[in-house]
Design a protein around this motif. Structure first.
Motif, PDB file in Angstrom:
ATOM      1  N   ALA A 101     -16.299   6.722   1.419  1.00 52.48           N
ATOM      2  CA  ALA A 101     -14.114   5.332   1.507  1.00 52.48           C
ATOM      3  C   ALA A 101     -14.635   4.925  -0.219  1.00 52.48           C
ATOM      4  CB  ALA A 101     -14.740   4.106   2.388  1.00 52.48           C
ATOM      5  N   ALA A 102     -15.733   4.649  -0.849  1.00 48.58           N
ATOM      6  CA  ALA A 102     -16.058   4.464  -2.193  1.00 48.58           C
ATOM      7  C   ALA A 102     -15.074   5.263  -2.917  1.00 48.58           C
ATOM      8  CB  ALA A 102     -17.078   3.957  -2.726  1.00 48.58           C
ATOM      9  N   ALA A 103     -15.891   6.468  -2.495  1.00 45.82           N
ATOM     10  CA  ALA A 103     -15.671   7.826  -3.506  1.00 45.82           C
ATOM     11  C   ALA A 103     -13.438   7.794  -3.613  1.00 45.82           C
ATOM     12  CB  ALA A 103     -16.541   9.036  -3.386  1.00 45.82           C
ATOM     13  N   VAL A 104     -13.547   7.820  -2.440  1.00 39.49           N
ATOM     14  CA  VAL A 104     -12.001   7.752  -2.042  1.00 39.49           C
ATOM     15  C   VAL A 104     -11.025   6.554  -2.685  1.00 39.49           C
ATOM     16  CG1 VAL A 104     -10.564   8.286  -0.426  1.00 39.49           C
ATOM     17  CG2 VAL A 104     -12.383   9.055  -0.176  1.00 39.49           C
ATOM     18  N   SER A 105     -11.542   5.395  -2.359  1.00 43.06           N
ATOM     19  CA  SER A 105     -11.187   4.421  -3.293  1.00 43.06           C
ATOM     20  C   SER A 105     -10.924   5.140  -4.787  1.00 43.06           C
ATOM     21  CB  SER A 105     -11.383   3.100  -2.454  1.00 43.06           C
ATOM     22  OG  SER A 105     -11.056   2.313  -3.295  1.00 43.06           O
ATOM     23  N   GLU A 106     -12.021   4.941  -5.548  1.00 45.02           N
ATOM     24  CA  GLU A 106     -11.515   5.333  -6.665  1.00 45.02           C
ATOM     25  C   GLU A 106     -10.731   5.908  -7.349  1.00 45.02           C
ATOM     26  OE1 GLU A 106     -12.264   5.174 -11.073  1.00 45.02           O
ATOM     27  OE2 GLU A 106     -12.393   3.919  -9.408  1.00 45.02           O
ATOM     28  N   ALA A 107     -11.031   7.487  -6.259  1.00 49.96           N
ATOM     29  CA  ALA A 107     -10.138   8.876  -7.221  1.00 49.96           C
ATOM     30  C   ALA A 107      -8.545   8.273  -6.536  1.00 49.96           C
ATOM     31  CB  ALA A 107      -9.986   9.646  -5.906  1.00 49.96           C
ATOM     32  N   MET A 108      -8.385   7.182  -5.719  1.00 51.71           N
ATOM     33  CA  MET A 108      -6.790   7.212  -5.830  1.00 51.71           C
ATOM     34  C   MET A 108      -5.872   5.662  -6.616  1.00 51.71           C
ATOM     35  SD  MET A 108      -5.171   7.677  -2.578  1.00 51.71           S
ATOM     36  CE  MET A 108      -4.535   6.108  -1.879  1.00 51.71           C
ATOM     37  N   ALA A 109      -7.531   4.929  -6.907  1.00 53.43           N
ATOM     38  CA  ALA A 109      -7.223   4.214  -7.956  1.00 53.43           C
ATOM     39  C   ALA A 109      -7.151   4.723  -8.950  1.00 53.43           C
ATOM     40  CB  ALA A 109      -8.149   2.823  -8.024  1.00 53.43           C
ATOM     41  N   ARG A 110      -7.876   5.673  -9.575  1.00 58.36           N
ATOM     42  CA  ARG A 110      -7.926   6.779 -10.635  1.00 58.36           C
ATOM     43  C   ARG A 110      -6.753   7.287 -11.192  1.00 58.36           C
ATOM     44  NH1 ARG A 110     -12.512   9.337 -10.388  1.00 58.36           N
ATOM     45  NH2 ARG A 110     -11.562  10.932  -8.920  1.00 58.36           N
ATOM     46  N   GLY A 111      -5.575   7.947 -10.131  1.00 55.69           N
ATOM     47  CA  GLY A 111      -3.823   8.769 -10.257  1.00 55.69           C
ATOM     48  C   GLY A 111      -4.221   9.004  -8.302  1.00 55.69           C
ATOM     49  N   ARG A 112      -2.757   9.372  -8.717  1.00 60.92           N
ATOM     50  CA  ARG A 112      -2.177   9.044  -6.829  1.00 60.92           C
ATOM     51  C   ARG A 112      -1.277   9.077  -7.067  1.00 60.92           C
ATOM     52  NH1 ARG A 112      -2.707   3.478  -6.815  1.00 60.92           N
ATOM     53  NH2 ARG A 112      -1.360   2.599  -6.470  1.00 60.92           N
ATOM     54  N   THR A 113      -0.491   9.682  -6.445  1.00 59.76           N
ATOM     55  CA  THR A 113       1.554   9.739  -6.119  1.00 59.76           C
ATOM     56  C   THR A 113       2.005   8.240  -5.180  1.00 59.76           C
ATOM     57  OG1 THR A 113       0.866  11.358  -3.796  1.00 59.76           O
ATOM     58  CG2 THR A 113       1.615  12.535  -6.018  1.00 59.76           C
ATOM     59  N   CYS A 114       3.086   7.858  -5.564  1.00 59.15           N
ATOM     60  CA  CYS A 114       3.385   7.370  -5.134  1.00 59.15           C
ATOM     61  C   CYS A 114       5.348   7.509  -4.265  1.00 59.15           C
ATOM     62  CB  CYS A 114       3.501   5.697  -5.755  1.00 59.15           C
ATOM     63  SG  CYS A 114       4.443   4.393  -5.022  1.00 59.15           S
ATOM     64  N   TYR A 115       4.697   8.850  -3.164  1.00 60.23           N
ATOM     65  CA  TYR A 115       6.070   8.881  -2.604  1.00 60.23           C
ATOM     66  C   TYR A 115       6.196   9.901  -4.238  1.00 60.23           C
ATOM     67  CZ  TYR A 115      10.505  10.104  -0.664  1.00 60.23           C
ATOM     68  OH  TYR A 115      11.484  11.348  -0.263  1.00 60.23           O
ATOM     69  N   ASP A 116       6.713  10.638  -4.659  1.00 59.46           N
ATOM     70  CA  ASP A 116       6.939  11.160  -5.733  1.00 59.46           C
ATOM     71  C   ASP A 116       7.100  11.140  -7.339  1.00 59.46           C
ATOM     72  OD1 ASP A 116       9.609   9.502  -6.344  1.00 59.46           O
ATOM     73  OD2 ASP A 116      11.045  10.722  -5.904  1.00 59.46           O
ATOM     74  N   HIS A 117       6.278   9.923  -7.777  1.00 57.49           N
ATOM     75  CA  HIS A 117       6.214  10.062  -8.409  1.00 57.49           C
ATOM     76  C   HIS A 117       4.668   9.738  -9.314  1.00 57.49           C
ATOM     77  CE1 HIS A 117       7.569   5.977  -6.623  1.00 57.49           C
ATOM     78  NE2 HIS A 117       6.649   4.956  -7.621  1.00 57.49           N
ATOM     79  N   LEU A 118       4.010   9.128 -10.252  1.00 56.08           N
ATOM     80  CA  LEU A 118       2.851   9.015 -10.487  1.00 56.08           C
ATOM     81  C   LEU A 118       1.965   7.350 -10.443  1.00 56.08           C
ATOM     82  CD1 LEU A 118       1.820  11.240 -12.864  1.00 56.08           C
ATOM     83  CD2 LEU A 118       1.411  11.425 -10.200  1.00 56.08           C
ATOM     84  N   ALA A 119       1.318   7.349 -10.458  1.00 54.86           N
ATOM     85  CA  ALA A 119       0.834   5.330 -10.039  1.00 54.86           C
ATOM     86  C   ALA A 119      -0.739   5.682 -10.181  1.00 54.86           C
ATOM     87  CB  ALA A 119       1.599   5.290  -8.032  1.00 54.86           C
ATOM     88  N   GLY A 120      -1.586   4.313  -9.740  1.00 52.57           N
ATOM     89  CA  GLY A 120      -2.900   4.295 -10.494  1.00 52.57           C
ATOM     90  C   GLY A 120      -2.496   4.188 -11.805  1.00 52.57           C
ATOM     91  N   ARG A 121      -3.944   4.545 -12.095  1.00 54.55           N
ATOM     92  CA  ARG A 121      -4.364   4.694 -14.005  1.00 54.55           C
ATOM     93  C   ARG A 121      -3.217   5.506 -14.983  1.00 54.55           C
ATOM     94  NH1 ARG A 121      -9.650   2.799 -12.055  1.00 54.55           N
ATOM     95  NH2 ARG A 121     -10.807   4.979 -12.723  1.00 54.55           N
ATOM     96  N   LEU A 122      -3.613   6.546 -13.839  1.00 52.96           N
ATOM     97  CA  LEU A 122      -2.631   7.784 -14.623  1.00 52.96           C
ATOM     98  C   LEU A 122      -1.556   7.587 -14.524  1.00 52.96           C
ATOM     99  CD1 LEU A 122      -2.765  10.060 -15.130  1.00 52.96           C
ATOM    100  CD2 LEU A 122      -2.243  11.321 -13.181  1.00 52.96           C
ATOM    101  N   GLY A 123      -0.766   6.771 -13.325  1.00 53.56           N
ATOM    102  CA  GLY A 123       1.045   6.128 -13.664  1.00 53.56           C
ATOM    103  C   GLY A 123       0.576   5.305 -14.850  1.00 53.56           C
ATOM    104  N   ILE A 124      -0.009   4.418 -14.765  1.00 60.22           N
ATOM    105  CA  ILE A 124      -0.057   3.566 -16.407  1.00 60.22           C
ATOM    106  C   ILE A 124      -0.206   3.626 -16.926  1.00 60.22           C
ATOM    107  CG2 ILE A 124      -0.686   1.209 -16.838  1.00 60.22           C
ATOM    108  CD1 ILE A 124       0.827   1.197 -14.309  1.00 60.22           C
TER     109      ILE A 124
END
Length: 220
Positions: A101-124
């Motif tokens: 769960a911690a690994a998944v959470s960190e991966a999501m915070a590092r970078g993810r899609t928010c519908y059709d655009h980038l979010a997380g640290r990658l999006g910022i």
């Protein structure tokens, strides 16, 4: 329907853990079958079907049928932005339990899609690079030079709002949404600069993407 009634309706739809989990899964921007969502939520297919019907009737999801298969997706980017903003408003995240769960959470915070655009640290990071380039201003409105920059990449404006700020639920600052954000995200996927991690909406910038972002001036 008045404002109060509308708020109560949306709140009641998302107050259920299973329905919230289904909406969270669909934040990846893809259409899922009821069976896939049932496996993701860890509940019976019949239970998921009832929840999906409520979410469709409530306007948060839309349904697509192909033969015997029933696919559902978020009703649009406005729903994704609502969900992301609600998650950010909820307060500090509860630390995940367990290594997976911690690994998944960190991966999501590092970078993810928010519908059709980038979010997380990658999006910022993308937003920061665009601001530094002068493509967008501090309020994330596209500048005149930014319009030219996007057009050179192949962007064609449509009826959708060109750009808008979407509050990032992990970083607590806005990332870029709207037509421009969706275009850049799609372009990065097409060029192999961004790829998904497994079946989740977590993404990462590939080595080719790092070079591509440098070539565009998004990173130094």
């Amino acid at each position: 329907m008045g404002v109060v009634e509308a708020l109560v309706q949306v709140a009641s739809l998302l107050a259920d853990n299973t329905r919230a989990a289904l909406c969270g899964a669909l934040l990846d921007g893809r259409a899922w079958t009821a069976r896939e969502l049932a496996q993701h939520a860890g509940v019976a297919a019949s239970t998921v079907s009832e929840h999906l019907t409520r979410l469709v009737e409530g306007g948060l999801l839309v349904e697509h049928r192909q033969g015997r298969h029933r696919y559902v997706a978020l009703a649009g980017p406005h729903v994704a932005e609502l969900l992301e903003s609600m998650a950010a408003f909820a307060g500090p995240r509860v630390p995940p339990r367990g290594l997976r769960a911690a690994a998944v959470s960190e991966a999501m915070a590092r970078g993810r899609t928010c519908y059709d655009h980038l979010a997380g640290r990658l999006g910022i990071a993308l937003k920061t690079g665009l601001v530094d380039l002068g493509v967008v201003n501090a309020e994330l409105a596209i500048s005149e030079p930014g319009t030219v920059w996007l057009k050179e990449l192949g962007f064609e404006p449509g009826k959708r709002v060109l750009s808008r700020a979407c509050l990032d639920w992990t970083e607590r600052v806005p990332h870029l949404a709207g037509a421009a954000g969706a275009f850049l995200c799609g372009t990065f996927f097409e060029r192999g600069w961004v790829r998904r991690i497994g079946t989740s909406r977590a993404v990462l910038l590939t080595p080719e993407g790092e070079q591509g972002w440098r070539d565009l001036g998004l990173v130094s």
